[in-house]
Design a protein around this motif. Structure first.
Motif, PDB file in Angstrom:
ATOM      1  N   LEU A 217       0.832  -1.204   0.000  1.00 34.45           N
ATOM      2  CA  LEU A 217       0.000   0.000   0.000  1.00 34.45           C
ATOM      3  C   LEU A 217       0.870   1.259   0.000  1.00 34.45           C
ATOM      4  O   LEU A 217       1.822   1.359   0.773  1.00 34.45           O
ATOM      5  N   SER A 218       0.539   2.195  -0.874  1.00 35.62           N
ATOM      6  CA  SER A 218       1.235   3.482  -0.919  1.00 35.62           C
ATOM      7  C   SER A 218       0.228   4.575  -1.223  1.00 35.62           C
ATOM      8  O   SER A 218      -0.940   4.297  -1.464  1.00 35.62           O
ATOM      9  N   GLY A 219       0.700   5.813  -1.213  1.00 37.11           N
ATOM     10  CA  GLY A 219      -0.201   6.940  -1.476  1.00 37.11           C
ATOM     11  C   GLY A 219      -0.586   7.651  -0.182  1.00 37.11           C
ATOM     12  O   GLY A 219      -0.167   7.249   0.904  1.00 37.11           O
ATOM     13  N   PRO A 220      -1.405   8.710  -0.314  1.00 38.26           N
ATOM     14  CA  PRO A 220      -1.768   9.521   0.851  1.00 38.26           C
ATOM     15  C   PRO A 220      -2.274   8.696   2.040  1.00 38.26           C
ATOM     16  O   PRO A 220      -2.100   9.099   3.189  1.00 38.26           O
ATOM     17  N   ALA A 221      -2.880   7.555   1.762  1.00 38.87           N
ATOM     18  CA  ALA A 221      -3.418   6.711   2.836  1.00 38.87           C
ATOM     19  C   ALA A 221      -2.352   6.341   3.871  1.00 38.87           C
ATOM     20  O   ALA A 221      -2.663   6.167   5.049  1.00 38.87           O
ATOM     21  N   VAL A 222      -1.091   6.195   3.456  1.00 38.16           N
ATOM     22  CA  VAL A 222      -0.057   5.720   4.389  1.00 38.16           C
ATOM     23  C   VAL A 222       0.703   6.866   5.061  1.00 38.16           C
ATOM     24  O   VAL A 222       1.549   6.631   5.919  1.00 38.16           O
ATOM     25  N   LYS A 223       0.401   8.099   4.677  1.00 39.52           N
ATOM     26  CA  LYS A 223       1.228   9.223   5.162  1.00 39.52           C
ATOM     27  C   LYS A 223       1.323   9.336   6.697  1.00 39.52           C
ATOM     28  O   LYS A 223       2.427   9.511   7.221  1.00 39.52           O
ATOM     29  N   PRO A 224       0.213   9.216   7.407  1.00 42.02           N
ATOM     30  CA  PRO A 224       0.333   9.340   8.871  1.00 42.02           C
ATOM     31  C   PRO A 224       1.244   8.275   9.484  1.00 42.02           C
ATOM     32  O   PRO A 224       1.999   8.554  10.414  1.00 42.02           O
ATOM     33  N   VAL A 225       1.175   7.071   8.965  1.00 37.15           N
ATOM     34  CA  VAL A 225       2.019   5.991   9.473  1.00 37.15           C
ATOM     35  C   VAL A 225       3.484   6.298   9.152  1.00 37.15           C
ATOM     36  O   VAL A 225       4.376   6.143   9.994  1.00 37.15           O
ATOM     37  N   ALA A 226       3.724   6.756   7.929  1.00 39.41           N
ATOM     38  CA  ALA A 226       5.088   7.069   7.501  1.00 39.41           C
ATOM     39  C   ALA A 226       5.676   8.201   8.334  1.00 39.41           C
ATOM     40  O   ALA A 226       6.822   8.122   8.792  1.00 39.41           O
ATOM     41  N   LEU A 227       4.896   9.227   8.552  1.00 41.42           N
ATOM     42  CA  LEU A 227       5.368  10.368   9.352  1.00 41.42           C
ATOM     43  C   LEU A 227       5.748   9.914  10.754  1.00 41.42           C
ATOM     44  O   LEU A 227       6.794  10.302  11.283  1.00 41.42           O
ATOM     45  N   ARG A 228       4.897   9.114  11.335  1.00 46.95           N
ATOM     46  CA  ARG A 228       5.163   8.604  12.691  1.00 46.95           C
ATOM     47  C   ARG A 228       6.467   7.810  12.726  1.00 46.95           C
ATOM     48  O   ARG A 228       7.285   7.959  13.623  1.00 46.95           O
ATOM     49  N   MET A 229       6.664   6.958  11.727  1.00 48.44           N
ATOM     50  CA  MET A 229       7.865   6.110  11.730  1.00 48.44           C
ATOM     51  C   MET A 229       9.121   6.943  11.477  1.00 48.44           C
ATOM     52  O   MET A 229      10.161   6.691  12.080  1.00 48.44           O
ATOM     53  N   VAL A 230       9.027   7.929  10.603  1.00 52.94           N
ATOM     54  CA  VAL A 230      10.168   8.811  10.343  1.00 52.94           C
ATOM     55  C   VAL A 230      10.521   9.569  11.629  1.00 52.94           C
ATOM     56  O   VAL A 230      11.691   9.715  12.001  1.00 52.94           O
ATOM     57  N   TYR A 231       9.507  10.006  12.316  1.00 47.44           N
ATOM     58  CA  TYR A 231       9.687  10.725  13.577  1.00 47.44           C
ATOM     59  C   TYR A 231      10.390   9.841  14.608  1.00 47.44           C
ATOM     60  O   TYR A 231      11.398  10.230  15.212  1.00 47.44           O
ATOM     61  N   GLN A 232       9.889   8.617  14.757  1.00 43.68           N
ATOM     62  CA  GLN A 232      10.485   7.704  15.743  1.00 43.68           C
ATOM     63  C   GLN A 232      11.913   7.326  15.372  1.00 43.68           C
ATOM     64  O   GLN A 232      12.818   7.349  16.206  1.00 43.68           O
ATOM     65  N   VAL A 233      12.103   6.971  14.105  1.00 43.77           N
ATOM     66  CA  VAL A 233      13.425   6.480  13.684  1.00 43.77           C
ATOM     67  C   VAL A 233      14.468   7.587  13.736  1.00 43.77           C
ATOM     68  O   VAL A 233      15.602   7.376  14.172  1.00 43.77           O
ATOM     69  N   SER A 234      14.098   8.790  13.309  1.00 43.09           N
ATOM     70  CA  SER A 234      15.104   9.851  13.279  1.00 43.09           C
ATOM     71  C   SER A 234      15.548  10.229  14.696  1.00 43.09           C
ATOM     72  O   SER A 234      16.635  10.772  14.878  1.00 43.09           O
ATOM     73  N   LYS A 235      14.718   9.921  15.680  1.00 42.17           N
ATOM     74  CA  LYS A 235      15.153  10.147  17.062  1.00 42.17           C
ATOM     75  C   LYS A 235      16.016   8.996  17.583  1.00 42.17           C
ATOM     76  O   LYS A 235      16.836   9.167  18.480  1.00 42.17           O
ATOM     77  N   ALA A 236      15.821   7.822  16.971  1.00 33.66           N
ATOM     78  CA  ALA A 236      16.504   6.635  17.481  1.00 33.66           C
ATOM     79  C   ALA A 236      17.909   6.453  16.901  1.00 33.66           C
ATOM     80  O   ALA A 236      18.721   5.731  17.470  1.00 33.66           O
ATOM     81  N   VAL A 237      18.175   7.065  15.746  1.00 31.58           N
ATOM     82  CA  VAL A 237      19.491   6.869  15.106  1.00 31.58           C
ATOM     83  C   VAL A 237      20.183   8.220  14.882  1.00 31.58           C
ATOM     84  O   VAL A 237      19.550   9.272  14.926  1.00 31.58           O
ATOM     85  N   LYS A 238      21.494   8.131  14.625  1.00 36.05           N
ATOM     86  CA  LYS A 238      22.252   9.364  14.358  1.00 36.05           C
ATOM     87  C   LYS A 238      22.430   9.599  12.854  1.00 36.05           C
ATOM     88  O   LYS A 238      22.724  10.707  12.425  1.00 36.05           O
TER      89      LYS A 238
END
Lengths: 305, 258
Positions: A217-238
């Protein structure tokens, strides 16, 4: 007023004139969209997922529409890495944009061979696809556990002479665990999210719509999930994170940068609007003008909590 | 490339099928029979564009028609467009039918809404003799009969239930017509099963044929590789893509799915 906005970003030695990259699997090798706009406008192009040998891909139908998105089960149809090097790189090099080779394999040895070959090719970075949901072997099979990622990434790291981006799957319990495993094994950057495994059924025929039953699945439907994961991951790694998932315009780009992404990939939106990539860049620039922002780095991770 | 065009007219053909006339001089100018346009239908649930083949082109007026049957979210949204509304359309895309001068006698075989691309083919094909065979489910589904009549030397309409014209499948018509007198090429568009049978009939008579395929599309221009169809190679098979390699293929090359 002279326009002094700086859109350039540098990701682990990969310099991009702006943070908008065409996402792998949505842009072919650029030829089709070159009829609509100058590919030199793009920060980079992540080319169609490559494998050692040509792949035919999955049986049709390969596309199913869902609310605000699509499911695909293309299955890595591609002409093979050698045809890419011989036929596609010369075309892409006519444009002033970064070439990111997206590499997949069935086995760890396949990934090693791909990275060995691509390290000698005229590409600017390698994106290791450890997340395609549409193939039986390799890819998500490695990419859905920390140990699998550690194994592949540490092995290819030794051979890789280009910036190494590891593309992560969202189809896991804890994406941060995978991100940390990739970082520890030597990834220079991460890209996320690949598609979310999904399914569509035709009630009339009682059959799955996709020939391969399930798809990504891709497209606007996945954006909230993607944003959340980018947010979490960018805090977890350098290491830098390239964010993607449902980005359709400049505002979406800004949101991903604020969540912590250093660059973004745009894909599915381009199927509907062939100018989505260019408009995303222009929209970002306009946002920066309106908000007195002079450098993209001011936005990265700039979320106010 | 300007994607925003204008709806010029809408003509209801039957209960659920209509013809939409769109003003788009560049598309009308360059469009060929068998090519398609990719239309943004709008509405909250039709995310992707929908492909429609060019049904009739009026190059002087700079317009073209598409035939639309309301079947799902996209076509439902499209049915709400009104005259003079702006509409977002990309194209023309795809390869189109062959227009060979050597083909003196041709037959076109259409089933249901598959008849639409065949009209512009008949309007432009240089053949001196044109046979048209159209099949519909029933009387209410028959569309554009007069337009086809005007562009054909002979037109036969069949309905599955016999409520209009000949009773039975259009493929049976094709078989008996080819028995009477052969043609140089057959052009086919309709449901997959009908095309499969029509191709088999042509093959048995060693008459070359072309089919226009339909498949769920992503981008419509060959980038996403979504609209795959199976094609025969000399000693193997491969996936071709309906949007870029087609939508028109030689009938013999297609491996129809069971």
């Amino acid at each position: 007023m002279e326009n002094k906005i700086d859109l350039a970003v540098n990701i682990a030695g990969l310099s991009l004139k702006n943070p908008v990259i065409a996402a792998s699997g949505t842009f072919g090798f650029g030829r089709e969209y070159s009829a609509f706009f100058d590919l030199s406008r793009l920060g980079g192009i992540a080319v169609k997922g490559l494998t050692l040998l040509p792949r035919k891909g999955n049986p049709p139908p390969r596309i199913a529409e869902t609310p605000a998105g699509i499911l695909n089960s293309v299955g890595l149809q591609n002409p093979g890495v050698h045809a890419f090097i011989d036929d596609e790189i010369p075309f892409l090099r006519r444009y002033d944009t970064a070439i990111i080779a997206n590499a997949s394999g069935n086995t760890v040895e396949d990934y090693e061979e791909m990275v060995r070959i691509l390290s000698e090719a005229d590409v600017d970075a390698i994106e290791l696809n450890l997340s395609c949901p549409n193939v039986k072997e390799g890819c998500m099979a490695f990419g859905s556990t920390a140990s699998g990622i550690a194994r592949v990434v540490s092995r290819v790291r030794k051979l890789c002479k280009k910036p190494l981006i590891v593309k992560l799957t969202p189809n896991v319990t804890d994406i941060c665990e995978l991100a940390c495993a990739a970082e520890a094994a030597g990834a220079d950057a991460l890209s996320l999210i690949n598609t979310l495994l999904g399914m569509a059924i035709d009630a009339k025929t009682r059959r799955p719509i996709l020939g391969n039953v399930m798809g990504g699945l891709s497209g606007p439907a996945v954006k909230p999930v993607a944003l959340r994961m980018v947010y979490q991951v960018s805090k977890a790694v350098k290491i830098p994170v390239i964010g993607m998932g449902g980005i359709s315009n400049g505002t979406d780009v800004v949101e991903f940068l604020l969540a912590g992404a250093s660059a973004v990939m745009v894909g599915t939106a381009g199927f509907v609007n062939p100018y989505a990539w260019v408009q995303a860049i222009e929209g970002l620039e306009q946002y920066m003008v309106e908000n007195n922002c002079w450098s993209v780095s001011e936005l990265i991770g700039g979320l106010i909590l | 490339m300007n994607l925003i065009h204008r709806v010029r007219a809408i003509k209801q053909l039957n209960e659920d099928t209509f013809l939409m006339t769109i003003e788009a001089p560049e598309i009308a100018d360059t469009g060929k029979p068998g090519q398609f346009v990719n239309v943004k239908c709008g509405g909250p649930h039709a995310y992707l564009r929908r492909p429609f083949s060019l049904c009739r082109i009026d190059r002087e007026r700079g317009t073209f028609d598409i035939g639309v049957q309301i079947r799902g979210r996209g076509t439902e949204a499209l049915s709400r467009f009104c005259e003079n509304d702006p509409i977002d359309i990309m194209g023309p895309f795809g390869n189109g039918f062959s227009l060979n001068r050597e083909d003196r006698r041709i037959a076109v075989v259409g089933g249901g809404i598959g008849v639409f691309p065949l009209l512009q083919l008949l309007r432009e094909h240089p053949a001196s003799e044109k046979l048209t065979l159209l099949g519909f489910r029933n009387r209410n589904q028959v569309v554009l009969e007069e337009s086809f009549q005007n562009k054909s030397d002979e037109l036969v309409v069949a309905t599955d239930d016999g409520s209009y014209g000949a009773r039975g499948f259009v493929t049976s018509l094709l078989e008996s017509k080819l028995e009477e007198s052969p043609v140089d090429r057959v052009f086919i568009c309709g449901p997959a099963l009908m095309m499969k049978h029509a191709v088999e009939i042509c093959k048995a008579k060693s008459i070359p044929c072309e089919v226009s395929l339909e498949e769920r599309m992503g981008c419509g221009i060959g980038a996403c590789l979504g609209c795959a169809c199976k094609v025969r190679l000399s000693d193997d098979w491969d996936y071709a893509h309906v949007c870029k390699d087609g939508p028109v293929f030689s009938g013999e090359s297609i491996v129809f799915q069971e």
